[in-house]
Write a protein that holds these residues in place. Structure first.
Motif, PDB file in Angstrom:
ATOM      1  N   GLU A 167     -13.807  -6.681 -10.685  1.00  0.00           N
ATOM      2  CA  GLU A 167     -13.980  -5.424  -9.956  1.00  0.00           C
ATOM      3  C   GLU A 167     -12.636  -4.902  -9.440  1.00  0.00           C
ATOM      4  OE1 GLU A 167     -16.603  -3.720  -9.900  1.00  0.00           O
ATOM      5  OE2 GLU A 167     -18.050  -5.175 -10.661  1.00  0.00           O
ATOM      6  N   LEU A 168     -11.785  -5.793  -8.960  1.00  0.00           N
ATOM      7  CA  LEU A 168     -10.484  -5.384  -8.439  1.00  0.00           C
ATOM      8  C   LEU A 168      -9.599  -4.813  -9.546  1.00  0.00           C
ATOM      9  CD1 LEU A 168      -9.896  -8.367  -6.003  1.00  0.00           C
ATOM     10  CD2 LEU A 168     -10.089  -5.962  -5.333  1.00  0.00           C
ATOM     11  N   ARG A 169      -9.716  -5.338 -10.767  1.00  0.00           N
ATOM     12  CA  ARG A 169      -8.923  -4.805 -11.874  1.00  0.00           C
ATOM     13  C   ARG A 169      -9.377  -3.400 -12.245  1.00  0.00           C
ATOM     14  NH1 ARG A 169      -9.410 -10.693 -14.686  1.00  0.00           N
ATOM     15  NH2 ARG A 169      -7.645 -11.667 -13.549  1.00  0.00           N
TER      16      ARG A 169
ATOM     17  N   GLY B  40      -5.701   1.684  -0.908  1.00  0.00           N
ATOM     18  CA  GLY B  40      -6.117   0.770   0.142  1.00  0.00           C
ATOM     19  C   GLY B  40      -7.520   0.271  -0.137  1.00  0.00           C
ATOM     20  N   VAL B  41      -7.928  -0.794   0.558  1.00  0.00           N
ATOM     21  CA  VAL B  41      -9.252  -1.394   0.340  1.00  0.00           C
ATOM     22  C   VAL B  41      -9.877  -1.740   1.685  1.00  0.00           C
ATOM     23  CG1 VAL B  41     -10.546  -3.283  -0.722  1.00  0.00           C
ATOM     24  CG2 VAL B  41      -8.506  -2.372  -1.869  1.00  0.00           C
TER      25      VAL B  41
ATOM     26  N   ALA C 154      -7.582  -9.408  -3.358  1.00  0.00           N
ATOM     27  CA  ALA C 154      -7.211  -7.990  -3.459  1.00  0.00           C
ATOM     28  C   ALA C 154      -5.697  -7.833  -3.508  1.00  0.00           C
ATOM     29  CB  ALA C 154      -7.792  -7.209  -2.286  1.00  0.00           C
ATOM     30  N   HIS C 155      -4.989  -8.592  -2.687  1.00  0.00           N
ATOM     31  CA  HIS C 155      -3.528  -8.519  -2.708  1.00  0.00           C
ATOM     32  C   HIS C 155      -2.967  -9.074  -4.022  1.00  0.00           C
ATOM     33  CE1 HIS C 155      -2.818  -6.847   1.190  1.00  0.00           C
ATOM     34  NE2 HIS C 155      -3.392  -7.842   1.853  1.00  0.00           N
TER      35      HIS C 155
ATOM     36  N   GLU D 103      -4.372  -8.946  -6.961  1.00  0.00           N
ATOM     37  CA  GLU D 103      -4.667  -8.042  -8.066  1.00  0.00           C
ATOM     38  C   GLU D 103      -4.086  -6.640  -7.868  1.00  0.00           C
ATOM     39  OE1 GLU D 103      -6.005  -8.829 -10.870  1.00  0.00           O
ATOM     40  OE2 GLU D 103      -6.588 -10.888 -10.366  1.00  0.00           O
ATOM     41  N   LEU D 104      -3.978  -6.189  -6.612  1.00  0.00           N
ATOM     42  CA  LEU D 104      -3.587  -4.800  -6.342  1.00  0.00           C
ATOM     43  C   LEU D 104      -2.216  -4.669  -5.717  1.00  0.00           C
ATOM     44  CD1 LEU D 104      -6.999  -3.522  -4.896  1.00  0.00           C
ATOM     45  CD2 LEU D 104      -6.159  -3.344  -7.250  1.00  0.00           C
ATOM     46  N   GLY D 105      -1.612  -5.770  -5.324  1.00  0.00           N
ATOM     47  CA  GLY D 105      -0.292  -5.708  -4.721  1.00  0.00           C
ATOM     48  C   GLY D 105      -0.356  -5.522  -3.214  1.00  0.00           C
ATOM     49  N   ASP D 106       0.752  -5.124  -2.654  1.00  0.00           N
ATOM     50  CA  ASP D 106       0.900  -5.023  -1.194  1.00  0.00           C
ATOM     51  C   ASP D 106       0.400  -3.664  -0.712  1.00  0.00           C
ATOM     52  OD1 ASP D 106       1.537  -5.566   1.412  1.00  0.00           O
ATOM     53  OD2 ASP D 106       3.667  -5.067   1.189  1.00  0.00           O
ATOM     54  N   ILE D 107      -0.913  -3.509  -0.662  1.00  0.00           N
ATOM     55  CA  ILE D 107      -1.513  -2.291  -0.136  1.00  0.00           C
ATOM     56  C   ILE D 107      -2.352  -2.651   1.087  1.00  0.00           C
ATOM     57  CG2 ILE D 107      -1.572  -1.210  -2.421  1.00  0.00           C
ATOM     58  CD1 ILE D 107      -4.592  -1.727  -2.478  1.00  0.00           C
ATOM     59  N   PRO D 108      -2.646  -1.694   1.965  1.00  0.00           N
ATOM     60  CA  PRO D 108      -3.459  -1.997   3.142  1.00  0.00           C
ATOM     61  C   PRO D 108      -4.859  -2.483   2.760  1.00  0.00           C
ATOM     62  CG  PRO D 108      -2.340   0.109   3.410  1.00  0.00           C
ATOM     63  CD  PRO D 108      -2.151  -0.296   1.987  1.00  0.00           C
ATOM     64  N   VAL D 109      -5.267  -3.604   3.322  1.00  0.00           N
ATOM     65  CA  VAL D 109      -6.612  -4.145   3.122  1.00  0.00           C
ATOM     66  C   VAL D 109      -7.162  -4.515   4.493  1.00  0.00           C
ATOM     67  CG1 VAL D 109      -8.042  -5.909   2.050  1.00  0.00           C
ATOM     68  CG2 VAL D 109      -6.004  -5.049   0.847  1.00  0.00           C
TER      69      VAL D 109
END
Length: 676
Positions: A142-144, A153-154, A175-176, A178-184
């Motif tokens: 799902e994260l991909r 963000g998530v 999440a980090h 798979e998606l990198g350094d974004i706000p979660v």
């Protein structure tokens, strides 16, 4: 001390130094908000300030207008539509309307579109047990998909995560990865409280506020340092309580509604000074009128609030009702040919027609300018020159059969009736008699409109405080530093539960103590409370008092007794035979801060009285042109009496007394307006 209130139209800045209050008002830069803040800070002189207290509607406006970044929402498989379903409540106007839809629902303007809401295979039980383990392979799939969608963000809210945070924490790690350094944001940290939708919506708002304020805070902090500021940068939360900016950014959902709340705190502080404990507060700015209530010196605080109907945020907040009635409220003609005022606003860009910045529709400001209430050469402290001819052209252009005189007259009266309706609704909701309350008029347009509302709401008086155009900003230097925490744990309050409840409170207090700066640890007071209910009830009674020290059997008995007292006060009934269940446990760490002091005003020598500087002609209020005295507020002295009709001017606001009213100047320069 410096306080800054960033509104949709103007940014208000106040500085307190050696007992002197200095004020600055600048236009809000709606695209790069920090520029207006820094411009005002530079003008007022920020370098020598010890604290810089900040409140803003920037994040709130982003949600209302849906100018939002793309984020994702992860929840337990089968529950992705939590954000669309809400609490299934309808407003009164929607009860009989089959076409009514929630503003944030999938059929209208969802905060998170359905394709970005994904279900993850896992399930926790109500007591925190693991029914289905977190399926990490499914989560990565799902994260991909979300990575391909370009989410910024998530928000993560799993079922029953408020009692067991492990699945949410692991999902954040994935999440980090798979998606990198974004706000979660995860709900077990943001809002570890029961009731899934409120927890989910709060977590979503938290992600939006991170993306809105993180970079803004860095730019603001950097800009202040370039101006020589070396003190503490504090943000106000939704109850106008202050917290360090770095702590605020840990859970920024708490600052989404800070600006309007500051006005309530400012009213309570000033009301205590002048002996007025029961207040209906009306902050009339350029875009809206924010109405709140203070009873016996205390603002009415809720455990949650709504950004839109049924869009819930779990944050302590001063209860505020906002209506589209301000100086920039647009005067329009609807399809039936009726004249309407608001809720739309001209805002700061292009602004009212008389600004000459491209606005072509008339507003309440244009109305008052044509009536003769506003001085075209002295608007906003003389910073702007208004053009009455542009106001006249805007009213002439309305597609209406009404005469010009009727258009202006009706626009004024409809505008004040809109405000009166909002004030009366607040009073009715709380079961109070407006005759027992004073109406506090602040905001740049409040003193201009609220005296005309007095006879409509039948309040005891209208109070115009000093510096009404920046009164909310003064609330930011009238508040304490407050760090808060809360936990949900359904617990029957019996002697056997004492150890569990004691652990909850001590863990929260230790966590809050770690957040305090070293200089504040000797000046902190911990305030405990809990939200409880009778066993079997759905809704809680909030803010029930909890004793200090160890929670033992005697403390539990005190909590139960306090609950029955609070329940009886709210409902008029007592059911002491029924067991009490604790639901949410709360702690506040309060650090007392210096507060604004209002200087006293000297009295006028015996035998002298206030004299108008000139006589104005007020049009369109009645069938006749009225003569009104014009006074400068800086010339007034304690005890002066000003008969209406009259106009009292000051740099950033105008007070308009209608016929049959008289204003008495109080000891701190406040205007107390009553029927003559």
């Amino acid at each position: 001390m410096i306080g800054v209130d960033v509104g949709g139209t103007f940014t208000d800045v106040v500085a307190i130094s050696n007992g002197e209050i200095r004020t600055v008002k600048v236009s809000t830069d709606v695209r790069t908000t920090e520029r207006g803040v820094l411009r005002g800070a530079e003008e007022i002189g920020v370098a020598d300030s010890a604290v810089f207290n900040h409140a803003s509607t920037h994040g709130l406006n982003a949600i209302i207008t849906r100018r939002l970044p793309k984020i994702a929402f992860l929840t337990t498989l089968g529950h992705r539509d939590i954000l669309d379903i809400g609490r299934t409540w309808r407003p009164v106007e929607g009860l009989t309307n089959p076409a009514w839809r929630r503003s944030y629902g999938d059929a209208n303007r969802p905060l998170v579109p359905r394709y970005l809401r994904r279900g993850i295979r896992e399930r926790l039980t109500a007591d925190g047990g693991v029914l289905i383990q977190l399926d990490e392979d499914h989560a990565r799939e799902e994260l991909r998909i979300l990575r391909k969608c370009g989410v910024e963000g998530v928000a993560i809210c799993l079922i029953n995560a408020y009692v067991n945070h492990h699945h949410e924490e692991r999902l954040r790690q994935l999440a980090h990865e798979e998606l990198g350094d974004i706000p979660v944001s995860i709900s077990s940290e943001v809002s570890p409280l029961a009731k899934e939708f409120a927890r989910a919506s709060t977590t979503v708002v938290d992600v939006f506020m991170r993306l809105t304020y993180d970079e803004y805070t860095r730019r603001l902090d950097s800009g202040l340092k370039e101006l020589g500021f070396a003190g503490d940068l504090n943000f106000a939360d939704c109850a106008a309580q202050l917290v360090r900016s770095d702590v605020a950014m840990e859970h920024p959902f708490r600052i989404v509604f800070a600006g309007p709340a500051a006005g309530t705190v400012s009213s309570a502080h000033f009301g205590d000074l002048i002996g007025a404990g029961n207040l209906l507060c009306a902050d009339v700015g350029g875009t809206s009128c924010d109405i709140s209530m203070v009873t016996e010196g205390r603002p009415f605080v809720n455990t949650t609030f709504e950004l839109e109907h049924d869009l819930i945020v779990n944050a302590l907040s001063n209860e505020i009702s906002s209506i589209g009635a301000g100086g920039g409220s647009l005067v329009t003609i609807n399809a039936a040919g009726e004249l309407k005022v608001g809720p739309g606003s001209a805002g700061a860009d292009p602004g009212p027609a008389c600004y000459g910045l491209g606005g072509t529709q008339p507003t309440t400001t244009d109305t008052c300018l044509l009536m003769g209430v506003i001085d075209p050469d002295g608007f906003a402290g003389g910073r702007m020159k208004l053009d009455p001819d542009l106001s006249r052209q805007a009213f002439d252009a309305l597609d209406s059969k009404l005469s010009f005189d009727q258009r202006v007259s009706y626009a004024f009266n409809i505008g004040i009736n809109n405000i009166a309706e909002g004030v009366v609704n607040i009073a009715i909701q709380h079961g109070v008699d407006p005759r027992d309350y004073s109406l506090v008029a602040f905001g740049a347009a409040g003193p201009m409109l609220l005296p005309a509302v007095l006879d409509l709401v039948h309040a005891a008086e209208v109070i115009v405080p000093p510096h009404p155009g920046l009164f909310s900003a003064l609330g930011l230097v009238s508040s304490d530093l407050v760090y808060a925490d809360s936990r949900s744990a359904y617990t029957l309050l019996t002697a056997e539960a004492a150890e569990q409840v004691d652990k909850v409170y001590h863990s929260m207090e230790e966590r809050l103590r770690e957040r305090l700066q070293e200089k504040d640890r000797g000046n902190v007071t911990f305030v405990r409370s809990f939200d409880g209910r009778l066993a079997g009830q759905t809704w809680e009674t909030p803010f029930v008092g909890v004793p200090d020290g160890e929670i033992d059997a005697d403390a539990i008995a005190t909590m139960v007794a306090n609950f029955h007292d609070a329940y009886a006060e709210r409902s008029g009934n007592r059911f002491e035979a029924l067991p009490v269940q604790g639901v949410t446990y709360r702690v506040q760490a309060v650090v007392k801060a210096d507060k604004v002091e209002y200087p006293t005003l000297p009295e006028r020598p015996a035998g002298e009285s206030a004299a108008p500087t000139r006589t104005l002609q007020i049009r369109y209020l009645t069938d006749e042109v009225l003569d009104a005295g014009e006074y400068q507020r800086t010339d007034l002295r304690a005890g002066d009496r000003i008969p209406g009709p009259a106009v009292i001017r000051e740099p950033l606001s105008t007070t308009f007394l209608v016929p049959g009213q008289v204003a008495t100047v109080g000891a701190h320069g406040e205007l107390r307006i009553r029927k003559a």
